[in-house]
Motif scaffolding. Structure first.
Motif, PDB file in Angstrom:
ATOM      1  N   PHE A  22      33.114  13.930  -1.805  1.00  0.00           N
ATOM      2  CA  PHE A  22      32.979  13.111  -0.550  1.00  0.00           C
ATOM      3  C   PHE A  22      31.239  13.514  -0.383  1.00  0.00           C
ATOM      4  O   PHE A  22      30.699  14.913  -0.856  1.00  0.00           O
ATOM      5  N   ILE A  23      30.596  12.447  -0.092  1.00  0.00           N
ATOM      6  CA  ILE A  23      29.322  12.483   0.185  1.00  0.00           C
ATOM      7  C   ILE A  23      29.064  12.341   1.805  1.00  0.00           C
ATOM      8  O   ILE A  23      29.183  11.270   2.239  1.00  0.00           O
ATOM      9  N   ASP A  24      28.724  13.452   2.325  1.00  0.00           N
ATOM     10  CA  ASP A  24      28.448  13.220   3.665  1.00  0.00           C
ATOM     11  C   ASP A  24      27.223  12.544   4.024  1.00  0.00           C
ATOM     12  O   ASP A  24      27.307  11.477   4.883  1.00  0.00           O
ATOM     13  N   GLU A  25      26.169  12.772   3.484  1.00  0.00           N
ATOM     14  CA  GLU A  25      24.717  12.005   3.637  1.00  0.00           C
ATOM     15  C   GLU A  25      24.025  12.080   2.313  1.00  0.00           C
ATOM     16  O   GLU A  25      23.787  12.974   1.628  1.00  0.00           O
ATOM     17  N   LEU A  26      23.547  10.845   2.054  1.00  0.00           N
ATOM     18  CA  LEU A  26      22.631  10.605   0.878  1.00  0.00           C
ATOM     19  C   LEU A  26      21.538   9.431   1.454  1.00  0.00           C
ATOM     20  O   LEU A  26      21.802   8.370   1.549  1.00  0.00           O
ATOM     21  N   SER A  27      20.356   9.881   1.358  1.00  0.00           N
ATOM     22  CA  SER A  27      19.292   8.928   1.813  1.00  0.00           C
ATOM     23  C   SER A  27      18.154   9.118   0.952  1.00  0.00           C
ATOM     24  O   SER A  27      17.508  10.133   0.591  1.00  0.00           O
ATOM     25  N   ILE A  28      17.432   8.151   0.589  1.00  0.00           N
ATOM     26  CA  ILE A  28      16.182   7.776   0.086  1.00  0.00           C
ATOM     27  C   ILE A  28      15.180   7.053   0.785  1.00  0.00           C
ATOM     28  O   ILE A  28      15.615   5.700   1.399  1.00  0.00           O
ATOM     29  N   HIS A  29      14.097   7.718   1.092  1.00  0.00           N
ATOM     30  CA  HIS A  29      12.921   6.968   2.132  1.00  0.00           C
ATOM     31  C   HIS A  29      11.878   7.056   1.210  1.00  0.00           C
ATOM     32  O   HIS A  29      11.183   8.198   0.921  1.00  0.00           O
ATOM     33  N   LEU A  30      11.141   5.716   1.075  1.00  0.00           N
ATOM     34  CA  LEU A  30      10.024   5.760   0.364  1.00  0.00           C
ATOM     35  C   LEU A  30       8.829   5.300   1.436  1.00  0.00           C
ATOM     36  O   LEU A  30       8.992   4.324   2.232  1.00  0.00           O
ATOM     37  N   TYR A  31       7.901   6.228   1.668  1.00  0.00           N
ATOM     38  CA  TYR A  31       6.562   6.012   2.533  1.00  0.00           C
ATOM     39  C   TYR A  31       5.532   5.734   1.824  1.00  0.00           C
ATOM     40  O   TYR A  31       5.060   6.196   0.896  1.00  0.00           O
ATOM     41  N   LEU A  32       5.051   4.471   2.257  1.00  0.00           N
ATOM     42  CA  LEU A  32       3.720   3.669   1.494  1.00  0.00           C
ATOM     43  C   LEU A  32       2.811   3.570   2.649  1.00  0.00           C
ATOM     44  O   LEU A  32       2.959   2.458   3.334  1.00  0.00           O
ATOM     45  N   ASP A  33       1.837   4.657   2.807  1.00  0.00           N
ATOM     46  CA  ASP A  33       0.932   4.163   4.023  1.00  0.00           C
ATOM     47  C   ASP A  33      -0.498   4.289   3.092  1.00  0.00           C
ATOM     48  O   ASP A  33      -1.303   5.281   3.083  1.00  0.00           O
ATOM     49  N   VAL A  34      -0.698   3.187   2.278  1.00  0.00           N
ATOM     50  CA  VAL A  34      -1.944   3.060   1.747  1.00  0.00           C
ATOM     51  C   VAL A  34      -2.986   2.254   2.121  1.00  0.00           C
ATOM     52  O   VAL A  34      -4.265   2.622   1.646  1.00  0.00           O
ATOM     53  N   PHE A  35      -2.748   1.827   3.301  1.00  0.00           N
ATOM     54  CA  PHE A  35      -3.901   0.963   3.941  1.00  0.00           C
ATOM     55  C   PHE A  35      -4.696   1.863   4.947  1.00  0.00           C
ATOM     56  O   PHE A  35      -5.833   1.625   5.281  1.00  0.00           O
ATOM     57  N   ASN A  36      -4.306   2.999   5.146  1.00  0.00           N
ATOM     58  CA  ASN A  36      -5.157   3.951   6.095  1.00  0.00           C
ATOM     59  C   ASN A  36      -5.845   5.161   5.408  1.00  0.00           C
ATOM     60  O   ASN A  36      -4.951   5.537   4.352  1.00  0.00           O
ATOM     61  N   PRO A  37      -7.018   5.299   5.561  1.00  0.00           N
ATOM     62  CA  PRO A  37      -7.593   6.553   5.037  1.00  0.00           C
ATOM     63  C   PRO A  37      -6.659   7.833   5.034  1.00  0.00           C
ATOM     64  O   PRO A  37      -6.486   8.055   6.253  1.00  0.00           O
ATOM     65  N   GLY A  38      -6.483   8.578   3.855  1.00  0.00           N
ATOM     66  CA  GLY A  38      -5.710   9.477   3.977  1.00  0.00           C
ATOM     67  C   GLY A  38      -4.150   9.462   4.214  1.00  0.00           C
ATOM     68  O   GLY A  38      -3.591  10.191   4.747  1.00  0.00           O
ATOM     69  N   GLY A  39      -3.814   8.066   3.966  1.00  0.00           N
ATOM     70  CA  GLY A  39      -2.357   7.831   4.385  1.00  0.00           C
ATOM     71  C   GLY A  39      -1.522   8.642   3.316  1.00  0.00           C
ATOM     72  O   GLY A  39      -1.594   9.144   2.257  1.00  0.00           O
ATOM     73  N   ASN A  40      -0.288   8.823   3.710  1.00  0.00           N
ATOM     74  CA  ASN A  40       0.678   9.534   3.162  1.00  0.00           C
ATOM     75  C   ASN A  40       1.577   8.562   2.306  1.00  0.00           C
ATOM     76  O   ASN A  40       2.051   7.437   2.632  1.00  0.00           O
ATOM     77  N   VAL A  41       1.855   8.887   0.874  1.00  0.00           N
ATOM     78  CA  VAL A  41       2.631   8.391   0.068  1.00  0.00           C
ATOM     79  C   VAL A  41       3.785   9.187  -0.452  1.00  0.00           C
ATOM     80  O   VAL A  41       3.286  10.386  -1.017  1.00  0.00           O
ATOM     81  N   SER A  42       5.093   9.104  -0.232  1.00  0.00           N
ATOM     82  CA  SER A  42       5.804   9.977  -0.628  1.00  0.00           C
ATOM     83  C   SER A  42       7.381   9.273  -0.841  1.00  0.00           C
ATOM     84  O   SER A  42       7.527   8.198  -0.116  1.00  0.00           O
TER      85      SER A  42
END
Length: 256
Positions: free
Chosen positions: A43-63
């Motif tokens: 059983f898999i209760d929760e499996l999530s994958i989230h790609l953050y791409l904030d490359v247009f703002n200075p110091g943006g987060n990419v994870s």
């Protein structure tokens, strides 16, 4: 091999989000594959994958954040009467499964002639780009795992039934790079080129890890092919018992 109700699977390519909830592993899909161990249920209760791409703002987060929560897997021993027909049936099912997996892989294209391959300075630039890309990917991955349980049961092939398992309460993997704390940076004196391999550090935090081995407890084993709901309910009771023991019993013992 997964049983998921409608609404528990969400894929959004625009936002880079994948979510899988309340998924039961169908044990019949892995039965009779003529392997030493068989995945009988899970059983898999929760499996999530989230790609953050904030490359247009200075110091943006990419994870790339991966969350795995309440995963339970139950393995059992493969049983057979060793007759020709049964062994052939099991091996044929295994070959069919392998061929289906191979069909999903894209065919390799013929490589260009070796004369056209990059050499010299261009080859060095390509190597550096690949290394930098691998470093960036390793730095952006964040993994959080909670309540991951793997259990092996055998009450059919052994004279004394047994069950063993591994339990991981919590595990987190994230990048924690600080160039000031490194003894070397790869930069040579009197040059601005970075001639060393890319350096990065990965932090792994793990808590509540345990391994157990039970003998002669066949009455507590799962049926031959348990449903995902049965697996989740059983492991949920084990998790509650472990949490009560770790958070309540130990604190009471410290007080007295």
């Amino acid at each position: 091999f997964l049983k998921v109700d409608e609404g528990n699977l969400h894929v959004d390519a625009a936002t880079g989000h994948f979510l899988l909830k309340k998924a039961a592993i169908v044990g019949h899909a892995f039965d009779s594959l003529h392997l030493p161990l068989t995945l009988t249920g899970g059983f898999i209760d929760e499996l999530s994958i989230h790609l953050y791409l904030d490359v247009f703002n200075p110091g943006g987060n990419v994870s790339l954040q991966i969350l795995i929560k309440n995963v339970c897997l139950v393995f059992g021993a493969h049983t057979t009467d060793w007759s020709y027909s049964h062994v052939k049936q099991c091996k044929s099912k295994l070959v069919d499964l392998v061929m289906k997996v191979l069909e999903l892989k894209p065919q390799k294209k013929n490589k260009a002639a070796e004369d056209g391959s990059a050499t010299g300075w261009l080859s060095h630039v390509q190597t550096r780009l690949k290394q930098d890309l691998m470093k960036k990917v390793a730095e952006m991955i964040e993994v959080n795992i909670s309540n991951f349980h793997v259990r092996l049961e055998d009450s059919k092939t052994q004279a004394v039934p047994f069950a063993c398992g591994f339990k991981l309460g919590y595990c987190a993997v994230f990048a924690n790079e600080d160039s000031n704390s490194q003894r070397t940076t790869g930069t040579w004196r009197h040059t601005v080129d970075n001639l060393a391999d890319p350096l990065f550090s990965q932090t792994i935090v793990a808590r509540r890890m345990s391994i157990y081995w039970d003998l002669d407890q066949a009455h507590r084993h799962f049926p031959s092919i348990p449903s995902g709901e049965e697996v989740f309910a059983h492991f949920k009771r084990l998790n509650l018992r472990e949490t009560f023991s770790a958070c309540v019993v130990e604190k009471l013992m410290e007080l007295y």
